[in-house]
Design a protein around this motif. Sequence first.
Motif, mmCIF file in Angstrom:
data_model
loop_
_atom_site.group_PDB
_atom_site.id
_atom_site.type_symbol
_atom_site.label_atom_id
_atom_site.label_comp_id
_atom_site.label_asym_id
_atom_site.label_seq_id
_atom_site.Cartn_x
_atom_site.Cartn_y
_atom_site.Cartn_z
ATOM 1 N N PRO A 135 9.954 -56.717 -22.597
ATOM 2 C CA PRO A 135 9.932 -55.252 -22.647
ATOM 3 C C PRO A 135 11.059 -54.644 -23.477
ATOM 4 O O PRO A 135 10.825 -53.723 -24.259
ATOM 5 N N CYS A 136 12.281 -55.164 -23.326
ATOM 6 C CA CYS A 136 13.415 -54.592 -24.061
ATOM 7 C C CYS A 136 13.254 -54.781 -25.568
ATOM 8 O O CYS A 136 13.516 -53.865 -26.351
ATOM 9 N N GLY A 137 12.820 -55.977 -25.980
ATOM 10 C CA GLY A 137 12.636 -56.223 -27.401
ATOM 11 C C GLY A 137 11.504 -55.411 -27.985
ATOM 12 O O GLY A 137 11.604 -54.883 -29.102
ATOM 13 N N LEU A 138 10.404 -55.275 -27.242
ATOM 14 C CA LEU A 138 9.247 -54.554 -27.763
ATOM 15 C C LEU A 138 9.557 -53.085 -27.984
ATOM 16 O O LEU A 138 9.219 -52.512 -29.029
ATOM 17 N N VAL A 139 10.191 -52.438 -27.009
ATOM 18 C CA VAL A 139 10.477 -51.012 -27.193
ATOM 19 C C VAL A 139 11.557 -50.806 -28.246
ATOM 20 O O VAL A 139 11.552 -49.814 -28.980
ATOM 21 N N THR A 140 12.472 -51.769 -28.380
ATOM 22 C CA THR A 140 13.475 -51.673 -29.444
ATOM 23 C C THR A 140 12.808 -51.745 -30.810
ATOM 24 O O THR A 140 13.134 -50.959 -31.715
ATOM 25 N N LEU A 141 11.867 -52.676 -30.982
ATOM 26 C CA LEU A 141 11.155 -52.776 -32.254
ATOM 27 C C LEU A 141 10.435 -51.470 -32.563
ATOM 28 O O LEU A 141 10.523 -50.949 -33.684
ATOM 29 N N ARG A 142 9.694 -50.928 -31.591
ATOM 30 C CA ARG A 142 8.979 -49.675 -31.818
ATOM 31 C C ARG A 142 9.921 -48.567 -32.247
ATOM 32 O O ARG A 142 9.651 -47.807 -33.196
ATOM 33 N N ASN A 143 11.073 -48.474 -31.587
ATOM 34 C CA ASN A 143 12.008 -47.401 -31.913
ATOM 35 C C ASN A 143 12.667 -47.614 -33.272
ATOM 36 O O ASN A 143 12.925 -46.647 -33.998
ATOM 37 N N LEU A 144 12.951 -48.863 -33.639
ATOM 38 C CA LEU A 144 13.498 -49.129 -34.972
ATOM 39 C C LEU A 144 12.513 -48.713 -36.061
ATOM 40 O O LEU A 144 12.897 -48.160 -37.098
#
Length: 471
Positions: free
Chosen positions: A16-25
């Motif tokens: 979850p942390c990596g996925l939302v970070t990717l989306r926000n980047l």
Amino acid sequence: MNVHTPRKILVVGGGPCGLVTLRNLIDRGQFEQALLVERRDDVGGVWYLEDPPLPGVPRDRPYWPSPAYPALVGNVLSEYLSFSHHPFPELPSQLHPYPTLLQTHQYLKRFAAPFLESGHILLSTEVVWVDELADGQGWNVTLRDWRSGSAGNERVETWDAVVVATAWYDFPSWPDGVPGLAEAREAGLATHAKNWKGPSGYEGKKIVVVGNANSSNDIVAQLKSVAQTPVYRSIRRQGLRRFAFLPDNRVVDVAQIACYSIDANKKLDLELLDGQILTGVDSVILGTGYKAAAAPFVRLLENEVMTPMTSSLTMPPRIPALYEHIIYSRNPSLAFIGTIMSYTPFTLADVASTFLCLVWSKHITIPNSLEGRLAGEQARIAFVEATRRQIDDPSSFVAYHILAAAEQGYAQGLKDAIRKVDSDGARKWAEALPEWEDGDWKRREGMYERKWASLEAEAAGEDQFKMDARL
């Protein structure tokens, strides 16, 4: 501090942390390239429960098991498992308002689908090393390819910035200094909750579960209908109310385990701190949590080692020298998302990674001096150490790596910093991100009382129930 805006950013970890970070980047950072690599063959992190290897069947890749289990039901309401602009689907049952393992994994897969299709997520790709380059010129990342036919081939790529979104579930925490525990582990008679895959195989067995937080309570709840009863729960203190567990005459609480010994029948005799002895125990399952590891695959320059600013009171180990628990203070092109435990990690990762995007795009400034960037860490260490000295038997909730009540101020501080950025985009993001004001925090706290109501209604066999007016 002069933070360089990176062009190419690598995210490590597809939970979850990596996925939302990717989306926000991608959506909020306007960087040239953002890529997420995940070593397993699907996204989801702990929420992806892969079938275990079949005995005797060769594999062409390592097996990285999730600590989840098939019957897992979460302890966080779907509202707090929702990323901004991507609400969790309405659940079919009001009696069971907490999403299951499968429902949560399906949500994450839907969220990740467009990024998989666009090539922003690369599965079956393991990060072996992240090596700092001189003069802040980026990072050499050694990747190992486990896709079909690649046989673990390695390659090295250079990235301007790296976000590590893996921190917890490879590193189970074991009690220190308990006589006989190592031998019990070696004999397979003591295992960590990380390895729990459900009650199958425990039928009629005499079991002791260590701990009375969420994992231990979930395991006991499943064992009490199949194992020999009573199932024993070894605890240090009465559990916090947020860890809901209904009293049950099939479950007996006992003191901490002082010593393990293996008898002639290859079973355990357990001496407890109060002098009681439990004999003929088939298995002990330790729900003793996890610990943050100081990014073992990150190698910094020789003169800049990640040395913890810590004493024994701030254990367990953590990733040190982070500004706002996110940005590595000595080289801000290295960041971490999800390294500090919170009540609502999905939503906290959303706001933290948005904050990171705005730092890297120079819309939010961070203190110029190293001392200024470490001030928050020093203050938290001082708070934790002072608090633990005042408590005879402090729980892990008084530890550096667990925010507990401090989550409200920390998260709202990040949200307020985003809100202050003078741009239309940042204002829209701030509006979409959740709040942690007093009323919102009270609602978060209310979800633990909701858990009690759900369990009580289930125990009573009710199909419909109404919450108490106090909620």
